[in-house]
Design a protein around this motif. Structure first.
Motif, PDB file in Angstrom:
ATOM      1  N   LYS A 242       6.440  37.044  17.205  1.00 26.54           N
ATOM      2  CA  LYS A 242       6.297  35.619  16.898  1.00 26.54           C
ATOM      3  C   LYS A 242       5.620  35.488  15.548  1.00 26.54           C
ATOM      4  O   LYS A 242       4.634  36.176  15.266  1.00 26.54           O
ATOM      5  N   LEU A 243       6.183  34.596  14.706  1.00 28.11           N
ATOM      6  CA  LEU A 243       5.587  34.301  13.412  1.00 28.11           C
ATOM      7  C   LEU A 243       5.002  32.897  13.461  1.00 28.11           C
ATOM      8  O   LEU A 243       5.667  31.942  13.889  1.00 28.11           O
ATOM      9  N   VAL A 244       3.762  32.745  13.022  1.00 26.76           N
ATOM     10  CA  VAL A 244       3.106  31.440  12.921  1.00 26.76           C
ATOM     11  C   VAL A 244       2.924  31.131  11.439  1.00 26.76           C
ATOM     12  O   VAL A 244       2.211  31.843  10.726  1.00 26.76           O
ATOM     13  N   VAL A 245       3.601  30.071  10.997  1.00 24.62           N
ATOM     14  CA  VAL A 245       3.609  29.702   9.582  1.00 24.62           C
ATOM     15  C   VAL A 245       2.769  28.446   9.398  1.00 24.62           C
ATOM     16  O   VAL A 245       3.000  27.431  10.060  1.00 24.62           O
ATOM     17  N   SER A 246       1.800  28.499   8.505  1.00 23.88           N
ATOM     18  CA  SER A 246       0.950  27.329   8.258  1.00 23.88           C
ATOM     19  C   SER A 246       0.588  27.271   6.784  1.00 23.88           C
ATOM     20  O   SER A 246       0.300  28.297   6.163  1.00 23.88           O
ATOM     21  N   PRO A 247       0.605  26.068   6.187  1.00 19.55           N
ATOM     22  CA  PRO A 247       0.265  25.945   4.766  1.00 19.55           C
ATOM     23  C   PRO A 247      -1.225  26.132   4.552  1.00 19.55           C
ATOM     24  O   PRO A 247      -2.048  25.825   5.417  1.00 19.55           O
ATOM     25  N   SER A 248      -1.574  26.615   3.376  1.00 14.19           N
ATOM     26  CA  SER A 248      -2.991  26.809   3.054  1.00 14.19           C
ATOM     27  C   SER A 248      -3.626  25.528   2.526  1.00 14.19           C
ATOM     28  O   SER A 248      -4.853  25.434   2.433  1.00 14.19           O
ATOM     29  N   SER A 249      -2.794  24.527   2.168  1.00 11.85           N
ATOM     30  CA  SER A 249      -3.287  23.241   1.684  1.00 11.85           C
ATOM     31  C   SER A 249      -2.195  22.201   1.939  1.00 11.85           C
ATOM     32  O   SER A 249      -1.040  22.562   2.208  1.00 11.85           O
ATOM     33  N   PRO A 250      -2.531  20.906   1.881  1.00  2.95           N
ATOM     34  CA  PRO A 250      -1.497  19.882   2.091  1.00  2.95           C
ATOM     35  C   PRO A 250      -0.379  20.013   1.070  1.00  2.95           C
ATOM     36  O   PRO A 250      -0.642  20.237  -0.120  1.00  2.95           O
ATOM     37  N   PRO A 251       0.861  19.919   1.482  1.00  2.00           N
ATOM     38  CA  PRO A 251       1.969  20.018   0.528  1.00  2.00           C
ATOM     39  C   PRO A 251       1.976  18.826  -0.423  1.00  2.00           C
ATOM     40  O   PRO A 251       1.591  17.715  -0.056  1.00  2.00           O
TER      41      PRO A 251
ATOM     42  N   LYS B 237       0.832  -1.207   0.000  1.00  2.00           N
ATOM     43  CA  LYS B 237       0.000   0.000   0.000  1.00  2.00           C
ATOM     44  C   LYS B 237       0.862   1.250   0.000  1.00  2.00           C
ATOM     45  O   LYS B 237       0.605   2.196  -0.733  1.00  2.00           O
ATOM     46  N   GLY B 238       1.854   1.307   0.880  1.00  2.00           N
ATOM     47  CA  GLY B 238       2.774   2.437   0.880  1.00  2.00           C
ATOM     48  C   GLY B 238       2.082   3.767   1.101  1.00  2.00           C
ATOM     49  O   GLY B 238       2.135   4.649   0.248  1.00  2.00           O
ATOM     50  N   GLU B 239       1.447   3.928   2.257  1.00  2.87           N
ATOM     51  CA  GLU B 239       0.759   5.194   2.543  1.00  2.87           C
ATOM     52  C   GLU B 239       0.852   5.528   4.024  1.00  2.87           C
ATOM     53  O   GLU B 239       0.866   4.643   4.878  1.00  2.87           O
ATOM     54  N   PHE B 240       0.956   6.810   4.301  1.00  9.32           N
ATOM     55  CA  PHE B 240       0.903   7.292   5.679  1.00  9.32           C
ATOM     56  C   PHE B 240      -0.551   7.306   6.137  1.00  9.32           C
ATOM     57  O   PHE B 240      -1.468   7.495   5.336  1.00  9.32           O
ATOM     58  N   PHE B 241      -0.737   7.109   7.439  1.00  9.96           N
ATOM     59  CA  PHE B 241      -2.085   7.197   8.003  1.00  9.96           C
ATOM     60  C   PHE B 241      -2.013   7.871   9.366  1.00  9.96           C
ATOM     61  O   PHE B 241      -0.978   7.865  10.038  1.00  9.96           O
TER      62      PHE B 241
ATOM     63  N   ASN C 164       3.061  12.197  -0.386  1.00 13.67           N
ATOM     64  CA  ASN C 164       1.944  13.136  -0.350  1.00 13.67           C
ATOM     65  C   ASN C 164       0.865  12.726   0.644  1.00 13.67           C
ATOM     66  O   ASN C 164       0.130  13.581   1.147  1.00 13.67           O
ATOM     67  N   THR C 165       0.752  11.408   0.934  1.00 17.56           N
ATOM     68  CA  THR C 165      -0.142  11.028   2.037  1.00 17.56           C
ATOM     69  C   THR C 165       0.428  11.502   3.366  1.00 17.56           C
ATOM     70  O   THR C 165      -0.325  11.821   4.284  1.00 17.56           O
ATOM     71  N   ALA C 166       1.762  11.548   3.458  1.00 17.55           N
ATOM     72  CA  ALA C 166       2.380  12.118   4.664  1.00 17.55           C
ATOM     73  C   ALA C 166       1.993  13.578   4.817  1.00 17.55           C
ATOM     74  O   ALA C 166       1.592  14.031   5.902  1.00 17.55           O
ATOM     75  N   GLY C 167       2.104  14.327   3.721  1.00 21.29           N
ATOM     76  CA  GLY C 167       1.717  15.744   3.774  1.00 21.29           C
ATOM     77  C   GLY C 167       0.274  15.919   4.165  1.00 21.29           C
ATOM     78  O   GLY C 167      -0.073  16.809   4.951  1.00 21.29           O
ATOM     79  N   TYR C 168      -0.598  15.067   3.624  1.00 23.01           N
ATOM     80  CA  TYR C 168      -2.031  15.158   3.927  1.00 23.01           C
ATOM     81  C   TYR C 168      -2.304  14.865   5.405  1.00 23.01           C
ATOM     82  O   TYR C 168      -3.058  15.598   6.070  1.00 23.01           O
ATOM     83  N   VAL C 169      -1.688  13.817   5.923  1.00 31.27           N
ATOM     84  CA  VAL C 169      -1.914  13.430   7.323  1.00 31.27           C
ATOM     85  C   VAL C 169      -1.421  14.514   8.277  1.00 31.27           C
ATOM     86  O   VAL C 169      -2.128  14.911   9.222  1.00 31.27           O
TER      87      VAL C 169
END
Length: 479
Positions: free
Chosen positions: A335-344, A245-249, A284-289
């Motif tokens: 303080k800077l808070v950095v967060s992505p707008s979508s999964p990388p 399967k090879g996927e992060f969960f 990319n499943t890692a990024g999503y999780v």
């Protein structure tokens, strides 16, 4: 009605099979002919060590004659050596593996005795068995947990020649009377015992070893990797493929990723024993999780800025950009808070590894009571180049952040001029170095390759293909 149920069942089964066949793996392990040959040599070592332990039963009988019955017995049969000089291993489609042993030979010895009412004798005997052939079929499969399984589906032993040498006080022609009886009895016994021992070795040594192949690996408190088999190993003419399967969960709440694995067209390459194809899907499943878990949100404070940097993360250093900052929050740290707008999303191509994330940067002033006062929010886009490597059975990585492009999304301290935004970009590029250090510290921990116990890797090759990484290694089993 029964006929209708049967039709629906058939349709559902067909649909599930089609869906299963259409699902690409996120990770492929390929054992080449070179790797299978190494496994064969290691297996032959085990057989040569275990086959001499076969316990053969005593042989006894009666030889009737004009002068009365002659009773004989051969016992304490010990196999001194069992040599397997020639063997091959071949992948068989739909079955698994065919192991063929030819020209094997064994040497045995034991004690004998005969009795007659007129006389008796006893002594030692030696027996040589030549031309032993053992074709063995190994059925490969997978169990409910997605681990590989192996069973002996067929085994047959053929013996070409048995030579017996009996020593005693009588003449040799007399002892030759026993040759055929003892040779035939031991031949029959050994034919049965060899395949029994082969099946025993497969079930007690090979099968437990395959079970050490991990089907899941916990990475941290957030995620794990699913390495379970999607079906039985696939045997072709020159290699054996394991589609995983090879996927992060998520450890907290497991759910399917909203995208599918791309095709993983494995190149024909046989220089190494093992090859691993790691799809962009796995990364990319890692990024999503991690995105879903909020684990990709990073805080940057002044104490995290490298000492050599020209940036001081405080309201005083931003006064030339936004004078209101110093007026509202004089001399306060930020303080800077950095967060992505979508999964990388990682792109893998022969040219390299890259990401093109869009992130939000929210700036705060840290008040004397440690509470936060919002200052401004920036939209940031950039390109990130990545590198990957294998260290200690783990895939590790590092990132290099490209030039940041900023736009002001919201401000609580007044508007920024275009000149101010250019200077802000300079400061944010300096702050990005602190973010890179945080991210690379995580990536250096890596994730493990799915390997059974006691394998040592060497001669590593690393190549980039469209949508997947290809890793080739030679292996050595550590006894």
């Amino acid at each position: 009605m029964a006929g209708g149920n049967t039709l629906w069942t058939a349709l559902l089964v067909s649909l599930s099979l089609m869906l299963g066949e259409g699902t690409n793996p996120g990770f492929v392990g390929r054992i080449t002919g070179k790797g299978l040959d190494y496994a064969r040599r290691e297996g032959i070592k085990v057989l040569q060590r275990e086959l001499p332990k076969i316990s053969l039963p005593s042989v006894s009988g009666v030889n009737p004659s004009f002068w009365g019955d002659l009773r004989y017995r051969f016992w304490s049969l010990n196999i001194h050596s069992f040599r397997l000089p020639s063997s091959t291993i071949t992948p068989i489609s739909g079955v698994g593996l065919q192991v063929s042993i030819t020209n094997a030979y064994a040497e045995l010895s034991g004690e004998w005795q005969w009795k007659h009412w007129l006389a008796q004798d006893e002594g030692l005997f030696h027996l040589t068995i030549e031309g032993i052939s053992i074709p063995v079929s190994l059925k490969l499969g997978s169990n409910y947990a997605g681990k590989p399984t192996v069973t002996t589906s067929a085994c047959r032993t053929h013996i070409s020649n048995v030579r017996v040498r009996v020593s005693g006080t009588w003449t040799s022609w007399f002892y030759n009377l026993f040759d055929e009886k003892i040779g035939s009895a031991i031949r029959r016994s050994l034919v049965d015992k060899v395949c029994q021992e082969v099946s025993h070795i497969v079930s007690t040594k090979l099968q437990p070893y395959l079970q050490t192949l991990p089907v899941t690996a916990n990475i941290d408190m957030v995620s794990g990797i699913d390495y379970s088999l999607m079906g039985p190993p696939v045997a072709t003419r020159n290699y054996l493929d394991l589609n995983l399967k090879g996927e992060f969960f998520s450890l907290a709440h497991r759910s399917a990723a909203p995208f599918s694995p791309p095709a993983l067209p494995f190149p024909v390459d046989h220089d190494r024993m093992l090859y691993f194809g790691i799809s962009s899907y796995l990364f990319n499943t890692a990024g999503y999780v991690y995105y879903q878990a909020g684990a990709l949100t990073f805080d940057i404070t002044d104490d995290m800025i490298p000492e050599f940097s020209e940036l001081w993360l405080s309201t005083s250093s931003f006064v030339s950009l936004v004078p209101q900052i110093e007026e509202l929050y004089p001399g306060m740290l930020m303080k800077l808070v950095v967060s992505p707008s979508s999964p990388p999303s990682l792109a893998i191509a022969p040219e390299g590894l890259s990401l093109a994330p869009r992130v939000g940067v929210q700036a705060f002033a840290i008040l004397p009571n440690s509470s936060l006062a919002p200052l401004f929010v920036l939209d940031v886009s950039t390109t990130i180049s990545a590198t990957a490597a294998v260290e200690s059975h783990k895939v590790v990585g590092s990132l290099k952040i490209g030039r940041l492009e900023l736009s002001l999304k919201h401000s609580d301290v007044g508007l920024f001029s275009e000149a101010w935004m250019e200077e802000m970009e300079e400061k944010m590029n300096l702050a990005a170095d602190a973010l890179r250090l945080q991210m690379n510290e995580r990536l250096a921990q890596g994730f493990p390759l799915p390997l059974p116990d006691d394998l040592q890797l060497s001669n590593l090759v690393f190549r980039l293909h469209e949508n997947f990484l290809l890793i080739g290694v030679d292996t050595r089993y550590i006894w």
